[in-house]
Design an enzyme around this catalytic site. Structure first.
Site, PDB file in Angstrom:
ATOM      1  N   GLU A  79      33.909  -3.786   7.792  1.00  0.00           N
ATOM      2  CA  GLU A  79      33.482  -3.300   9.096  1.00  0.00           C
ATOM      3  C   GLU A  79      32.457  -2.189   8.894  1.00  0.00           C
ATOM      4  O   GLU A  79      32.193  -1.409   9.804  1.00  0.00           O
ATOM      5  CB  GLU A  79      34.674  -2.843   9.932  1.00  0.00           C
ATOM      6  CG  GLU A  79      35.576  -1.827   9.267  1.00  0.00           C
ATOM      7  CD  GLU A  79      36.657  -1.321  10.201  1.00  0.00           C
ATOM      8  OE1 GLU A  79      36.306  -0.789  11.257  1.00  0.00           O
ATOM      9  OE2 GLU A  79      37.852  -1.459   9.867  1.00  0.00           O
ATOM     10  N   CYS A 111      39.935  -3.874  10.260  1.00  0.00           N
ATOM     11  CA  CYS A 111      40.554  -3.845   8.932  1.00  0.00           C
ATOM     12  C   CYS A 111      41.185  -5.180   8.541  1.00  0.00           C
ATOM     13  O   CYS A 111      41.877  -5.268   7.528  1.00  0.00           O
ATOM     14  CB  CYS A 111      41.608  -2.743   8.873  1.00  0.00           C
ATOM     15  SG  CYS A 111      40.941  -1.128   9.296  1.00  0.00           S
ATOM     16  N   HIS A 233      48.994  -2.860   5.771  1.00  0.00           N
ATOM     17  CA  HIS A 233      47.714  -2.177   5.961  1.00  0.00           C
ATOM     18  C   HIS A 233      48.046  -0.697   6.136  1.00  0.00           C
ATOM     19  O   HIS A 233      48.893  -0.343   6.959  1.00  0.00           O
ATOM     20  CB  HIS A 233      47.025  -2.736   7.215  1.00  0.00           C
ATOM     21  CG  HIS A 233      45.878  -1.915   7.680  1.00  0.00           C
ATOM     22  ND1 HIS A 233      44.865  -1.533   6.838  1.00  0.00           N
ATOM     23  CD2 HIS A 233      45.598  -1.362   8.887  1.00  0.00           C
ATOM     24  CE1 HIS A 233      43.996  -0.804   7.511  1.00  0.00           C
ATOM     25  NE2 HIS A 233      44.426  -0.678   8.756  1.00  0.00           N
TER      26      HIS A 233
HETATM   27  N1  COA Z   1      55.094  19.402   8.269  1.00  0.00           N
HETATM   28  C1  COA Z   1      55.449  18.104   8.230  1.00  0.00           C
HETATM   29  N2  COA Z   1      55.072  17.199   9.180  1.00  0.00           N
HETATM   30  C2  COA Z   1      54.275  17.637  10.174  1.00  0.00           C
HETATM   31  C3  COA Z   1      53.849  18.969  10.275  1.00  0.00           C
HETATM   32  C4  COA Z   1      54.299  19.885   9.264  1.00  0.00           C
HETATM   33  N3  COA Z   1      53.942  21.171   9.272  1.00  0.00           N
HETATM   34  N4  COA Z   1      53.076  19.093  11.360  1.00  0.00           N
HETATM   35  C5  COA Z   1      52.996  17.865  11.934  1.00  0.00           C
HETATM   36  N5  COA Z   1      53.734  16.987  11.226  1.00  0.00           N
HETATM   37  C6  COA Z   1      53.910  15.549  11.463  1.00  0.00           C
HETATM   38  C7  COA Z   1      54.121  15.194  12.930  1.00  0.00           C
HETATM   39  O1  COA Z   1      55.471  15.385  13.316  1.00  0.00           O
HETATM   40  C8  COA Z   1      53.689  13.735  12.915  1.00  0.00           C
HETATM   41  O2  COA Z   1      54.732  12.958  12.394  1.00  0.00           O
HETATM   42  P1  COA Z   1      55.256  11.653  13.198  1.00  0.00           P
HETATM   43  O3  COA Z   1      54.053  10.777  13.390  1.00  0.00           O
HETATM   44  O4  COA Z   1      56.264  11.056  12.270  1.00  0.00           O
HETATM   45  O5  COA Z   1      55.794  12.139  14.480  1.00  0.00           O
HETATM   46  C9  COA Z   1      52.559  13.707  11.907  1.00  0.00           C
HETATM   47  O6  COA Z   1      52.691  14.904  11.126  1.00  0.00           O
HETATM   48  C10 COA Z   1      51.175  13.688  12.517  1.00  0.00           C
HETATM   49  O7  COA Z   1      51.120  14.706  13.473  1.00  0.00           O
HETATM   50  P2  COA Z   1      50.287  14.516  14.817  1.00  0.00           P
HETATM   51  O8  COA Z   1      50.449  15.736  15.629  1.00  0.00           O
HETATM   52  O9  COA Z   1      50.632  13.215  15.438  1.00  0.00           O
HETATM   53  O10 COA Z   1      48.816  14.457  14.198  1.00  0.00           O
HETATM   54  P3  COA Z   1      47.450  14.275  14.902  1.00  0.00           P
HETATM   55  O11 COA Z   1      47.508  14.359  16.376  1.00  0.00           O
HETATM   56  O12 COA Z   1      46.525  15.219  14.199  1.00  0.00           O
HETATM   57  O13 COA Z   1      47.020  12.752  14.574  1.00  0.00           O
HETATM   58  C11 COA Z   1      46.634  10.724  13.380  1.00  0.00           C
HETATM   59  C12 COA Z   1      47.329  12.076  13.365  1.00  0.00           C
HETATM   60  C13 COA Z   1      47.105   9.943  12.175  1.00  0.00           C
HETATM   61  C14 COA Z   1      47.020   9.947  14.627  1.00  0.00           C
HETATM   62  C15 COA Z   1      45.098  10.953  13.306  1.00  0.00           C
HETATM   63  O14 COA Z   1      44.798  11.481  12.054  1.00  0.00           O
HETATM   64  C16 COA Z   1      44.286   9.684  13.502  1.00  0.00           C
HETATM   65  O15 COA Z   1      44.022   9.283  14.639  1.00  0.00           O
HETATM   66  N6  COA Z   1      43.882   8.997  12.418  1.00  0.00           N
HETATM   67  C17 COA Z   1      43.189   7.710  12.485  1.00  0.00           C
HETATM   68  C18 COA Z   1      44.221   6.619  12.467  1.00  0.00           C
HETATM   69  C19 COA Z   1      43.591   5.254  12.499  1.00  0.00           C
HETATM   70  O16 COA Z   1      42.629   5.049  11.797  1.00  0.00           O
HETATM   71  N7  COA Z   1      44.077   4.304  13.305  1.00  0.00           N
HETATM   72  C20 COA Z   1      43.426   3.024  13.446  1.00  0.00           C
HETATM   73  C21 COA Z   1      43.462   2.156  12.277  1.00  0.00           C
HETATM   74  S1  COA Z   1      44.776   1.031  12.257  1.00  0.00           S
END
Ligand code: COA
Length: 393
Positions: A79, A111, A233
């Site tokens: 992609e 993907c 994935h």
């Molecule tokens: N210690 C341990 N864990 C922690 C933490 C800490 N201090 N702070 C946060 N976390 C955990 C949260 O509880 C969460 O866990 P959970 O998902 O099991 O509930 C995780 O870390 C992520 O936290 P979150 O607040 O959801 O992160 P975010 O809003 O910054 O977003 C993603 C994370 C992954 C959604 C973001 O990076 C993203 O959109 N990535 C792209 C994903 C992608 O490509 N998707 C499409 C392809 S299939």
């Protein structure tokens, strides 16, 4: 006759950043990245590498002269295309010296593209048993500096040779798939970075996994007990874990599947997201790092491409699979990478080929990889096989 993955090769950039350094630079608790997201390091792609050079670097290490002559189809899943019209597969075929009596084309569905390629390759080899098909998955995952998705960037390529009587994984030939028009992640034509709703995407991914898994079980009458491991994935390793946990709760082998899942994330946690290649890097990670798998053990594979397409299929480990050789190759590549500081990464991130027209020449001496991108001249990309240049010098 069995058909499946006979050889598998992997390549990623020689540069990486540490997720603790990134967390500190972004004022985030490192445990969010290390535990919450499940990533330790991330490959950073220099301007001298693109999806074509990474695919060529991944494939060159697995192909013999006989393979190059026998391959009659080259399928490039990506992609991160390098041209709006011309397939990256044509560049790849030329760089690798693959027979010109071959079909060479590109597949795009986020993907998922390489999985469509693998399925097409299986059908082709069943019809033409002496054929060999090269399927590559090559991508650069970009979300932007200081975005929520930044921790899930990365890049690299996986190359697979699909043949009869394979030496790595014999594919079962049964699969279940599901598609729907979903706006969870996409990349408009004017953007290099993805537009993504990561939380929504995770929900859809788990939903598609459940749908395809249930459909697969219905079709094959298999259950979790028939599986030694499952690979996913992995845009980030926690995503696959959530999907696996959504089905294993009552299974007798839940602990075993969770244990094996850990092995399947080792390399992905070091490299980051490869988009199309992520599932296949996870397969490499499992096969290279698990010491409890045996020939004939069945592995499930869940492929997902946002937008969205999901597919669950399976295969069994070949008698002749050589774990030590695969592990040596990948470990050597990852151990030889150079760590960047966050300011160095930010500079490299912004230094790629510009979207606007113009002559560009990169310093290829800074990249020791065999295949590199020298630049763009007269609107044409210029790829270099440094091994060939050395021979000609
Ligand atoms: N210690 C341990 N864990 C922690 C933490 C800490 N201090 N702070 C946060 N976390 C955990 C949260 O509880 C969460 O866990 P959970 O998902 O099991 O509930 C995780 O870390 C992520 O936290 P979150 O607040 O959801 O992160 P975010 O809003 O910054 O977003 C993603 C994370 C992954 C959604 C973001 O990076 C993203 O959109 N990535 C792209 C994903 C992608 O490509 N998707 C499409 C392809 S299939």
């Amino acid at each position: 006759m069995t058909v499946g993955i006979d050889k598998i090769g992997f390549f990623t950039s020689p540069y990486y950043i540490d997720m603790t350094d990134l967390a500190n630079a972004r004022n985030v608790d490192p445990n969010k990245y290390l535990i919450g997201i499940g990533q330790r390091r991330q490959s950073v792609i220099p301007q001298t590498q693109d999806t074509v050079t990474m695919a060529a670097n991944a494939a060159a290490e697995i192909l013999t002269a006989a393979d190059r002559a026998q391959i009659d189809m080259v399928i490039f899943g990506t992609e991160t295309g390098v041209d709006n019209s011309k397939a990256a597969a044509i560049y790849l075929q030329d760089l690798l010296g693959i027979s010109k009596r071959a079909r060479a084309f590109e597949i795009k569905q986020a993907c998922y593209g390489a999985t469509a390629g693998v399925q097409m390759a299986i059908d082709h080899v069943f019809l033409h048993p002496n054929s060999k098909v090269l399927v590559v998955a090559s991508d650069i995952a970009r979300y932007g500096l200081e975005t929520a998705g930044e921790v899930t960037q990365g890049g690299g390529a996986v190359a697979m040779l699909i043949t009869q009587d394979p030496h790595i994984l014999a594919l079962d030939g049964q699969s279940a798939f599901h598609s729907d028009n979903i706006m969870d992640f996409w990349r408009p034509l004017y953007r290099q970075e993805a537009v993504v709703d990561g939380h929504y995407s995770t929900d859809i991914y788990i939903d598609f996994f459940n749908k395809t898994w249930n459909q697969y079980c219905y079709q094959t009458k298999r259950t979790l007990a028939d599986f030694a491991a499952m690979v996913f994935h992995l845009p980030f390793t926690k995503m696959g874990l959530k999907a696996l946990k959504s089905v294993v709760a009552d299974a007798d082998n839940a602990n075993q599947l969770l244990h094996e899942f850990d092995f399947s994330t080792q390399y992905n946690a070091e490299v980051g997201n490869l988009y199309t290649g992520s599932l296949y890097l996870s397969l490499i990670s499992l096969l290279a790092n698990s010491d409890s798998l045996h020939p004939q053990d069945r592995i499930g594979l869940f492929s997902y491409g946002s937008g969205a397409q999901g597919e669950f299929y399976s295969g069994t480990i070949a008698e002749s699979f050589d774990r030590a050789k695969l592990k040596r190759q990948v470990d050597r590549l990852l151990e030889n990478r150079v760590k960047l500081s966050i300011p160095e990464y930010e500079k490299m991130y912004q230094s790629g080929l510009p979207l606007s027209a113009g002559e560009v020449t990169f310093d290829i001496d800074s990249d020791q990889s065999r295949f590199v991108l020298r630049g763009r001249h007269s609107d044409q990309l210029e790829y270099v096989d440094t091994k060939k240049s050395e021979q000609n010098a």
